[in-house]
Write an enzyme that holds these catalytic residues in place. Sequence first.
Site, mmCIF file in Angstrom:
data_model
loop_
_atom_site.group_PDB
_atom_site.id
_atom_site.type_symbol
_atom_site.label_atom_id
_atom_site.label_comp_id
_atom_site.label_asym_id
_atom_site.label_seq_id
_atom_site.Cartn_x
_atom_site.Cartn_y
_atom_site.Cartn_z
ATOM 1 N N SER A 1 -10.831 3.157 7.367
ATOM 2 C CA SER A 1 -10.797 3.609 5.986
ATOM 3 C C SER A 1 -11.196 2.416 5.124
ATOM 4 O O SER A 1 -10.672 1.315 5.311
ATOM 5 C CB SER A 1 -9.394 4.094 5.616
ATOM 6 O OG SER A 1 -9.295 4.340 4.232
ATOM 7 N N GLU B 1 -10.761 8.891 13.507
ATOM 8 C CA GLU B 1 -11.005 7.962 12.399
ATOM 9 C C GLU B 1 -10.754 6.532 12.873
ATOM 10 O O GLU B 1 -9.668 6.215 13.356
ATOM 11 C CB GLU B 1 -10.082 8.284 11.222
ATOM 12 C CG GLU B 1 -10.241 7.334 10.043
ATOM 13 C CD GLU B 1 -9.125 7.462 9.029
ATOM 14 O OE1 GLU B 1 -8.674 6.421 8.501
ATOM 15 O OE2 GLU B 1 -8.676 8.608 8.775
ATOM 16 N N GLN C 1 -4.259 -3.264 12.733
ATOM 17 C CA GLN C 1 -5.647 -3.137 12.321
ATOM 18 C C GLN C 1 -6.175 -4.467 11.807
ATOM 19 O O GLN C 1 -5.422 -5.374 11.476
ATOM 20 C CB GLN C 1 -5.819 -2.044 11.264
ATOM 21 C CG GLN C 1 -5.108 -2.292 9.946
ATOM 22 C CD GLN C 1 -5.206 -1.090 9.007
ATOM 23 O OE1 GLN C 1 -5.185 0.056 9.419
ATOM 24 N NE2 GLN C 1 -5.309 -1.356 7.722
ATOM 25 N N ASP D 1 0.856 -1.184 0.000
ATOM 26 C CA ASP D 1 0.000 0.000 0.000
ATOM 27 C C ASP D 1 0.894 1.237 0.000
ATOM 28 O O ASP D 1 1.791 1.357 0.835
ATOM 29 C CB ASP D 1 -0.883 -0.042 1.247
ATOM 30 C CG ASP D 1 -1.797 1.166 1.372
ATOM 31 O OD1 ASP D 1 -1.751 2.048 0.497
ATOM 32 O OD2 ASP D 1 -2.549 1.219 2.349
ATOM 33 N N ARG E 1 5.022 2.421 10.183
ATOM 34 C CA ARG E 1 4.940 3.652 9.407
ATOM 35 C C ARG E 1 5.794 4.726 10.085
ATOM 36 O O ARG E 1 5.282 5.634 10.754
ATOM 37 C CB ARG E 1 3.491 4.122 9.277
ATOM 38 C CG ARG E 1 2.589 3.119 8.547
ATOM 39 C CD ARG E 1 1.167 3.613 8.445
ATOM 40 N NE ARG E 1 0.287 2.635 7.827
ATOM 41 C CZ ARG E 1 -1.036 2.778 7.724
ATOM 42 N NH1 ARG E 1 -1.620 3.879 8.197
ATOM 43 N NH2 ARG E 1 -1.775 1.838 7.154
#
Length: 343
Positions: A259, A256, A123, A55, A108
Amino acid sequence: MTTFPAGYKSALGALTTESAIKFVKDTFQRELSGALCLSRATSPMFVEKGKGINDDLNGVEKPVSFSVSGIGKNMEVVHSLAKWKRMFLADHGFAPYTGIYTDMNALRPDDTIDPIHSVYVDQWDWEMVIKESDRNIDFLKKVVREIYSAIRRTEFLLSQTFTSLTMRLPENITFIHTEDAEKMYPELTPKQREYELSKKYGAIFLIGIGALLSNGLPHDGRAPDYDDWITLTSDGKKGLNGDIIVYNPVRDESLELSSMGIRVSKESLLEQLKIRKLEERKNLYWHKRLLNGEFPFTIGGGIGQSRLCMYLLQKAHLGEVQASVWSDETVEEAKKNGIRFLS
């Protein structure tokens, strides 16, 4: 800026927090699996570099990479499994309206580290096979409602088991397109719009993230090769994707949680690559397979495990529900406030 809200105290003690984290994770993945007919799959922590499988997020984050000397391959730690899952469903012949969920663990290091962002990302990545006729806004909303119901059921069961926690989510999630959000709050930034809307409704699904709005900018970045953010919907707006965002009263912020979106067709992939000036990706392994018609139509996304725990356990910082790395100043502030980090 202070990391912790004034007067904040955790509703759960340290050991109870550990038990509650396990309860949330066990309960939610069971609810999600049942709602969407998803089987659990084992997923990779790294993929081969140069295949187009990883990704690319917003296109600027650099993946952690390393070489495997014994077999002469260069690998990348995943940012997410957005494209890997679709390939997995194709290779294993999943039927329509069935799919997978998996524990995705990513690094990340380019992310800004703050109370809701960490170097370590955990996640539930999920993906479901659909039919071409399902590539519409009504089907997207149907799936969003199923996921939101799974979150609310988890919240209810959690509150029954850990009675110091209360239910806060509204009964229904509100759908708002990013174009409408811009018209409602033209003077605000995208994040400020998310705050105002989530505070007003409690929980929203913000549709159409990636395409340009009337001000010439996208609401937020999206890679061009997994979510479909360019296809026109029945109401003439762009985008078959979006984010689940809730209002977090502990921090007085929007948060959030997920997604997700209907994935690109061959046509929307080519258009989105052209818009982003990344047409050379057509020659990568993953992209060639999609353009050759080897992948099914799918819908999928990611749901933050630590973020969901943070919200449902009414915590003020990811460090209270996730073992990661934080600045010395943040760790010291937590200690001064009597807040226990897991790392």
